[in-house]
Design an enzyme around this catalytic site. Structure first.
Site, PDB file in Angstrom:
ATOM      1  N   TYR A  32       9.730  -1.648  -1.353  1.00  0.00           N
ATOM      2  CA  TYR A  32      10.564  -2.036  -0.220  1.00  0.00           C
ATOM      3  C   TYR A  32      11.352  -3.317  -0.461  1.00  0.00           C
ATOM      4  O   TYR A  32      11.951  -3.854   0.469  1.00  0.00           O
ATOM      5  CB  TYR A  32       9.696  -2.207   1.024  1.00  0.00           C
ATOM      6  CG  TYR A  32       8.870  -0.993   1.357  1.00  0.00           C
ATOM      7  CD1 TYR A  32       9.473   0.253   1.511  1.00  0.00           C
ATOM      8  CD2 TYR A  32       7.491  -1.071   1.496  1.00  0.00           C
ATOM      9  CE1 TYR A  32       8.724   1.388   1.796  1.00  0.00           C
ATOM     10  CE2 TYR A  32       6.731   0.049   1.787  1.00  0.00           C
ATOM     11  CZ  TYR A  32       7.360   1.273   1.936  1.00  0.00           C
ATOM     12  OH  TYR A  32       6.601   2.392   2.208  1.00  0.00           O
ATOM     13  N   SER A  90       0.150  -0.505   3.246  1.00  0.00           N
ATOM     14  CA  SER A  90       0.730   0.825   3.186  1.00  0.00           C
ATOM     15  C   SER A  90       0.901   1.255   1.724  1.00  0.00           C
ATOM     16  O   SER A  90      -0.082   1.308   0.992  1.00  0.00           O
ATOM     17  CB  SER A  90       2.048   0.854   3.975  1.00  0.00           C
ATOM     18  OG  SER A  90       2.451   2.184   4.225  1.00  0.00           O
ATOM     19  N   TYR A  91       2.134   1.570   1.292  1.00  0.00           N
ATOM     20  CA  TYR A  91       2.333   1.948  -0.113  1.00  0.00           C
ATOM     21  C   TYR A  91       1.770   0.869  -1.026  1.00  0.00           C
ATOM     22  O   TYR A  91       1.160   1.151  -2.066  1.00  0.00           O
ATOM     23  CB  TYR A  91       3.825   2.144  -0.392  1.00  0.00           C
ATOM     24  CG  TYR A  91       4.132   2.765  -1.740  1.00  0.00           C
ATOM     25  CD1 TYR A  91       4.419   4.127  -1.852  1.00  0.00           C
ATOM     26  CD2 TYR A  91       4.153   1.999  -2.904  1.00  0.00           C
ATOM     27  CE1 TYR A  91       4.702   4.705  -3.081  1.00  0.00           C
ATOM     28  CE2 TYR A  91       4.440   2.557  -4.132  1.00  0.00           C
ATOM     29  CZ  TYR A  91       4.713   3.917  -4.215  1.00  0.00           C
ATOM     30  OH  TYR A  91       4.983   4.481  -5.441  1.00  0.00           O
ATOM     31  N   TRP A 108      10.846   8.918   5.253  1.00  0.00           N
ATOM     32  CA  TRP A 108      10.416   7.916   4.261  1.00  0.00           C
ATOM     33  C   TRP A 108      11.034   8.202   2.895  1.00  0.00           C
ATOM     34  O   TRP A 108      11.502   7.292   2.206  1.00  0.00           O
ATOM     35  CB  TRP A 108       8.894   7.888   4.166  1.00  0.00           C
ATOM     36  CG  TRP A 108       8.388   6.818   3.249  1.00  0.00           C
ATOM     37  CD1 TRP A 108       8.147   5.510   3.576  1.00  0.00           C
ATOM     38  CD2 TRP A 108       8.067   6.956   1.863  1.00  0.00           C
ATOM     39  NE1 TRP A 108       7.693   4.819   2.472  1.00  0.00           N
ATOM     40  CE2 TRP A 108       7.635   5.684   1.409  1.00  0.00           C
ATOM     41  CE3 TRP A 108       8.098   8.007   0.962  1.00  0.00           C
ATOM     42  CZ2 TRP A 108       7.244   5.449   0.099  1.00  0.00           C
ATOM     43  CZ3 TRP A 108       7.712   7.784  -0.353  1.00  0.00           C
ATOM     44  CH2 TRP A 108       7.285   6.514  -0.782  1.00  0.00           C
ATOM     45  N   ASP A 138      -2.801   2.519  13.926  1.00  0.00           N
ATOM     46  CA  ASP A 138      -2.101   2.732  12.662  1.00  0.00           C
ATOM     47  C   ASP A 138      -2.003   4.232  12.413  1.00  0.00           C
ATOM     48  O   ASP A 138      -3.006   4.945  12.479  1.00  0.00           O
ATOM     49  CB  ASP A 138      -2.880   2.048  11.531  1.00  0.00           C
ATOM     50  CG  ASP A 138      -2.373   2.423  10.152  1.00  0.00           C
ATOM     51  OD1 ASP A 138      -1.197   2.818  10.025  1.00  0.00           O
ATOM     52  OD2 ASP A 138      -3.165   2.311   9.196  1.00  0.00           O
ATOM     53  N   HIS A 174       0.860   0.429  12.645  1.00  0.00           N
ATOM     54  CA  HIS A 174       0.992   0.277  11.191  1.00  0.00           C
ATOM     55  C   HIS A 174       1.423  -1.140  10.822  1.00  0.00           C
ATOM     56  O   HIS A 174       1.016  -1.657   9.777  1.00  0.00           O
ATOM     57  CB  HIS A 174       2.009   1.303  10.678  1.00  0.00           C
ATOM     58  CG  HIS A 174       1.917   1.580   9.213  1.00  0.00           C
ATOM     59  ND1 HIS A 174       0.768   2.022   8.601  1.00  0.00           N
ATOM     60  CD2 HIS A 174       2.838   1.479   8.214  1.00  0.00           C
ATOM     61  CE1 HIS A 174       0.985   2.190   7.304  1.00  0.00           C
ATOM     62  NE2 HIS A 174       2.230   1.866   7.051  1.00  0.00           N
TER      63      HIS A 174
END
Length: 557
Positions: free
Chosen positions: A49, A118-119, A163, A240, A275
């Site tokens: 990101y 997250s990722y 996404w 989340d 999230h």
């Protein structure tokens, strides 16, 4: 949180430092280094990101000023890093090389930790499995699970396309230019990317791998905790949309890590957050109060001070589980998850045969049913039950009011009478559902709610099962029309106190769109078809088929 011992240091920044990978590809990193002659531990964060966004600016100077070298890196194929971005598939080897590169830098003392959300969290697990010798601890926040744990449908959820679109170039793509609600209605699922105006080969590849096979297992980690031996701080929120992974990871490491050291040094923090954790006291129409926000950077600093610097600051001796009990709106420390004092209590689905909508005759009871009529409804994929959510993938669902949705006859509704005293439910939620269908394949969705005296039907958790995967995501088997099957439905986790006068409610339906794709009920290959069939669904709740939600009730102190 106690005051930190070390003085704050000036921070110097080096941008676009090239980090070589084993195959010759170089990745781009920014370094935030403290102004000191002493060697310091390293913290590595790897992101698709952007290595210099708000998330990094909130953390990197904070940790560097407190005696850490902070490495913020664009993953392969994103930002200024070379190579091709293939979600997750290169992150194990690249993570190993990045960690060992940081450990070898002249400013580093050889101790490396990783962190991210997250990722950025899941890639830590993939890297850890490659056993980089200098990795000493992790902070894993809102971590995605293995394939098909969050979305047990055999195909990606429609909002996953958002996404993939967002990350489809080297820089972030503007998702606001797309009418996502229109996109999600497209059939077949395989070519949904056409509606964005952009070809997304990764989407089509994921749709084609419509079962848990070796292709997916290459990026799985949750069956391999026995290979790991690291202290991990696990953080997530009850709302989340990838919540289920964090408690599973805590339990997995706490019970199956390679050594007693690894099993002992796990910590779980679950707040009333979406999230984007710890950002606001408000979520939807609810305000959880100022106490719902914590000093998360301070907690993370103490974690790394203990495991990277060797400071005995007490974090290893504190209770390992911190949970925010919604409804009561207070934090509580516990010694384990799930809680040993839990009273697993079945609340049985009951009705006179007409539980359709909130105006029907469905109810919940702790008394098991005897002879009792079943409930029926028709599921039409052309008119699915809506799941309330913003259309992008940034956050799927929240504590939304489902009272309007419950007016539909294809939603079965079962509620208790108003509670005579407060009731706490804390732990994993599962549903045992006995049902049949006229279709060769179909879905059953369950939602768990708190109904306020004013009628506000607050979603707490939900879960689903796709008929063909009732035996497992690697063993698809179509249904025999009319046959009664017992389904075990995972509705994730919660910590919530139902207040006096509130009601416990369960919804049963066969769609939750667009959180999950629509089952077309034909039994055809997933993601490929456009033909739809209306399924006639029957839910049983009698002596031989005691459908129930099993609640982890916590005795009042």
């Amino acid at each position: 949180m106690p005051q930190q011992k070390q003085s704050l240091l000036d921070v110097r920044v080096q941008r676009d430092v090239r980090v070589p990978m084993r195959d010759g590809v170089s990745l781009s990193a920014d370094l935030y280094l403290p102004e000191t002659e002493q060697q310091v531990p390293a913290i590595v964060v790897r992101s698709p990101y952007g290595r210099a966004g708000e998330y990094i600016y909130n953390m990197a100077p904070y940790f560097a000023a407190r005696g850490y070298g902070f490495v913020s890196m664009d993953v392969r194929g994103r930002g200024d890093s070379d190579g091709e971005f293939i979600p997750y598939f290169n992150e194990g080897a690249d993570g190993y090389d990045s960690i060992e590169w940081a450990a070898a830098q002249p400013w580093c003392d050889g101790a490396v930790g990783t962190m991210g959300a997250s990722y950025l969290a899941r890639v830590q697990w993939l890297a850890a499995l490659t056993q980089p010798p200098h990795l000493k601890a992790m902070i894993s926040t809102v971590t995605p699970s293995d394939p098909f744990v969050e979305t047990p449908t055999g195909v990606p959820g429609p909002q996953h396309l958002c996404w993939l679109y967002m990350t489809s170039g080297r820089m972030m793509q503007d998702v606001d230019v797309i009418d996502w609600e229109e996109v999600y209605w497209h059939l077949p699922l395989l070519t949904m990317d056409e509606k964005t105006g952009k070809s997304l080969p990764r989407w089509r590849e994921e749709v084609k791998h419509s079962r848990l096979d070796d292709w997916w297992r290459g990026i799985a980690y949750q069956e391999r905790f026995h290979e790991l031996d690291l202290p991990v701080l696990h953080i997530s929120g009850w709302y989340d949309d990838e919540q289920v992974g964090t408690p599973l990871n805590y339990i997995g490491m706490n019970t199956r890590a390679r050594t007693e050291f690894g099993r002992k040094h796990q910590k779980l923090v679950m707040g009333p957050w979406p999230h984007q954790v710890n950002r606001s006291t408000r979520l939807g129409e609810l305000d959880f109060g100022p106490q719902s926000l914590i000093d998360l950077n301070g907690l993370s600093l103490r974690w790394f001070d203990q495991w990277l610097k060797g400071e005995e600051n007490g974090v290893a001796e504190e209770p390992p589980v911190s949970i925010f009990v919604m409804g009561e709106n207070r934090w509580r420390q516990e010694q384990e998850w799930p809680l040993r004092r839990t009273r697993w209590t079945p609340f049985y689905l009951r009705s006179g045969g007409r539980a359709n909508s909130r105006f029907g005759d469905g109810w919940l009871s702790t008394e098991a049913p005897g002879e009792e009529p079943s409930d029926r409804y028709s599921y039409d994929p052309a008119n699915p039950v809506p799941f309330i959510t913003d259309p992008t993938s940034s956050q799927i669902g929240g504590p939304d009011d489902y009272s309007a949705v419950e007016r539909r006859d294809d939603v079965l509704v079962y509620s208790t009478e108003p509670l005579e005293e407060a009731l706490e439910v804390t732990g994993p939620i599962r549903v045992r559902l006995f049902a049949s269908s006229s279709a060769r394949d179909t879905d059953f969705m369950v939602k768990f709610l708190d109904v306020w005296p004013n009628g506000f039907a607050q979603r707490l958790t939900d879960g689903m099962v796709r008929g063909r995967f009732r035996k497992g995501m690697d063993r698809p088997e179509l249904l025999e029309p009319g046959k009664v099957y017992e389904y075990d439905i995972d509705c994730w986790n919660i910590s919530h106190q139902f207040q006096k006068g509130h009601r416990i409610r369960v919804e049963v339906a066969s769609s939750a769109f667009p959180k999950y794709d629509r089952n077309l009920n034909t039994g055809a290959e997933l993601g490929q078809g456009t033909e739809m069939v209306v399924a006639e669904q029957t839910v049983f709740h009698d002596r031989e088929h005691p459908s129930a939600i099993i609640l982890p009730v916590i005795p009042r102190e």
